[in-house]
Motif scaffolding. Structure first.
Motif, mmCIF file in Angstrom:
data_model
loop_
_atom_site.group_PDB
_atom_site.id
_atom_site.type_symbol
_atom_site.label_atom_id
_atom_site.label_comp_id
_atom_site.label_asym_id
_atom_site.label_seq_id
_atom_site.Cartn_x
_atom_site.Cartn_y
_atom_site.Cartn_z
ATOM 1 N N UNK A 56 27.771 41.038 53.130
ATOM 2 C CA UNK A 56 28.087 42.025 54.170
ATOM 3 C C UNK A 56 29.575 42.358 54.199
ATOM 4 N N UNK A 57 30.428 41.343 54.032
ATOM 5 C CA UNK A 57 31.871 41.575 54.132
ATOM 6 C C UNK A 57 32.641 40.547 53.325
ATOM 7 N N UNK A 58 33.836 40.961 52.904
ATOM 8 C CA UNK A 58 34.789 40.098 52.207
ATOM 9 C C UNK A 58 36.116 40.246 52.948
ATOM 10 N N UNK A 59 36.507 39.212 53.670
ATOM 11 C CA UNK A 59 37.737 39.280 54.460
ATOM 12 C C UNK A 59 38.774 38.349 53.828
ATOM 13 N N UNK A 60 39.837 38.952 53.346
ATOM 14 C CA UNK A 60 40.879 38.282 52.575
ATOM 15 C C UNK A 60 41.993 37.839 53.531
ATOM 16 N N UNK A 61 42.440 36.608 53.414
ATOM 17 C CA UNK A 61 43.425 36.092 54.378
ATOM 18 C C UNK A 61 44.402 35.139 53.697
ATOM 19 N N UNK A 62 45.444 34.787 54.438
ATOM 20 C CA UNK A 62 46.442 33.821 53.975
ATOM 21 C C UNK A 62 46.518 32.677 54.988
ATOM 22 N N UNK A 63 46.375 31.451 54.517
ATOM 23 C CA UNK A 63 46.463 30.277 55.384
ATOM 24 C C UNK A 63 47.793 29.570 55.148
ATOM 25 N N UNK A 72 43.029 36.066 42.597
ATOM 26 C CA UNK A 72 43.067 37.527 42.673
ATOM 27 C C UNK A 72 41.996 38.136 41.777
ATOM 28 N N UNK A 73 41.839 37.574 40.582
ATOM 29 C CA UNK A 73 40.806 38.049 39.655
ATOM 30 C C UNK A 73 39.416 37.830 40.242
ATOM 31 N N UNK A 74 39.206 36.673 40.875
ATOM 32 C CA UNK A 74 37.913 36.379 41.493
ATOM 33 C C UNK A 74 37.604 37.384 42.608
ATOM 34 N N UNK A 75 38.592 37.697 43.429
ATOM 35 C CA UNK A 75 38.378 38.669 44.508
ATOM 36 C C UNK A 75 37.975 40.028 43.926
ATOM 37 N N UNK A 76 38.627 40.426 42.846
ATOM 38 C CA UNK A 76 38.286 41.695 42.193
ATOM 39 C C UNK A 76 36.857 41.665 41.653
ATOM 40 N N UNK A 77 36.473 40.526 41.078
ATOM 41 C CA UNK A 77 35.110 40.391 40.556
ATOM 42 C C UNK A 77 34.083 40.472 41.686
ATOM 43 N N UNK A 78 34.405 39.857 42.809
ATOM 44 C CA UNK A 78 33.485 39.871 43.951
ATOM 45 C C UNK A 78 33.352 41.274 44.544
ATOM 46 N N UNK A 79 34.440 42.008 44.566
ATOM 47 C CA UNK A 79 34.372 43.379 45.065
ATOM 48 C C UNK A 79 33.529 44.254 44.146
ATOM 49 N N UNK A 80 33.614 44.000 42.853
ATOM 50 C CA UNK A 80 32.775 44.741 41.908
ATOM 51 C C UNK A 80 31.326 44.279 41.990
ATOM 52 N N UNK A 81 31.120 42.992 42.295
ATOM 53 C CA UNK A 81 29.783 42.419 42.417
ATOM 54 C C UNK A 81 29.047 43.015 43.617
ATOM 55 N N UNK A 82 29.787 43.226 44.727
ATOM 56 C CA UNK A 82 29.194 43.782 45.954
ATOM 57 C C UNK A 82 30.038 44.964 46.425
ATOM 58 N N UNK A 83 29.966 46.096 45.724
ATOM 59 C CA UNK A 83 30.841 47.240 46.040
ATOM 60 C C UNK A 83 30.587 47.857 47.407
ATOM 61 N N UNK A 84 29.420 47.625 47.985
ATOM 62 C CA UNK A 84 29.081 48.175 49.296
ATOM 63 C C UNK A 84 29.680 47.369 50.437
#
Length: 268
Positions: free
Chosen positions: A107-114, A200-212
């Motif tokens: 449903x969502x990918x929320x990117x953050x910094x801890x 960063x590469x993983x986040x890009x892959x996940x966005x391509x995996x679930x573009x919606x």
């Protein structure tokens, strides 16, 4: 507050009166990065009235009960991942658990910094011979006490991604992917020696995996201020040591939850 509308400066006196604050104090509270916490209220009625007021002025506003915000301990934090090209799934493993995710479940990918910061103060006391004191006391006191204090600060930071799956549960905990907690063999040849580059590469892959899926990275671009976590005291030999820890982890968990609610309710 998740989005600023027009006219906030003119609205401050009325809003401050509603919250029992001075306009200046409220202005300082609202200066933080979005989403910003306007107020914490024990009852739902006044909170709903405040939210309706803010929306009526054109601001983005949402609220939630703190009991519905999943903590890090409630989230599945995988150590390993793999993209199964044949099955079209994302395979996650760690802490004795395994999870298979299909693209339409995301449903969502929320990117953050801890951020975590620990300030350590070390105090060492010793006795040394003092000629001046020996002369002044006729040899009765030969030593003087000396205390040395040193302070050091250790900061740790890392990016993380809340992978939110479709769910009807009121408190569905997301999957928490962390920069320093993952092994990156699942990236294959795209794996880097740098954990940040790999993440960063993983986040890009996940966005391509679930573009919606809804993607948001404002919690990376505008870092949350760390808050007090705890303090400890210890003794190492003759040295006394005190450590005070601050972290923004809890604030980031809450902010991610508010962004998710705001997206679902059109308040971003």
């Amino acid at each position: 507050m998740t989005r600023w509308g027009p006219g906030l400066q003119a609205q401050l006196p009325e809003l401050a009166a509603m919250l029992g604050l001075f306009p200046y104090d409220l202005r300082m509270r609202l200066n933080g990065p979005l989403p910003v916490i306007v107020a914490r209220m024990p009852e739902q009625g006044p909170a709903s009235e405040l939210m309706a007021k803010l929306r009526g002025w054109g601001h983005g506003a949402v609220g939630c009960a703190l009991s519905t915000v999943p903590s890090a301990s409630e989230m599945f934090t995988p150590r390993e991942f793999a993209f199964d090209e044949a099955a079209g799934t994302l395979e996650l493993r760690g802490a004795g658990r395994a999870l298979s995710v299909r693209p339409e479940q995301v449903y969502a990918l929320i990117h953050a910094m801890a951020l975590t910061e620990t300030r350590t103060t070390r105090e060492t006391t010793s006795k040394k011979f003092s000629a001046a004191r020996a002369v002044a006391t006729g040899g009765m006191v030969m030593r003087k006490k000396q205390t040395q204090t040193s302070t050091s600060t250790e900061s740790e930071w890392g990016e993380q991604l809340y992978l939110v799956l479709q769910s009807k549960a009121a408190k569905a905990a997301p999957v928490l992917l962390t920069q320093h907690g993952l092994r990156y063999a699942g990236l294959g040849e795209a794996k880097s020696h740098s954990s940040l580059t790999s993440f960063t590469t993983l986040v890009e892959r996940l966005r391509a995996f679930a573009p919606h899926a809804f993607y948001d990275r404002r919690l990376v671009e505008s870092r949350r201020k760390p808050g007090f976590v705890g303090a400890s005291r210890s003794k190492v030999g003759k040295a006394k040591q005190e450590a005070v820890a601050h972290s923004n982890a809890g604030g980031v968990d809450l902010a991610a939850r508010l962004l998710l609610i705001a997206h679902s309710r059109g308040q971003l």
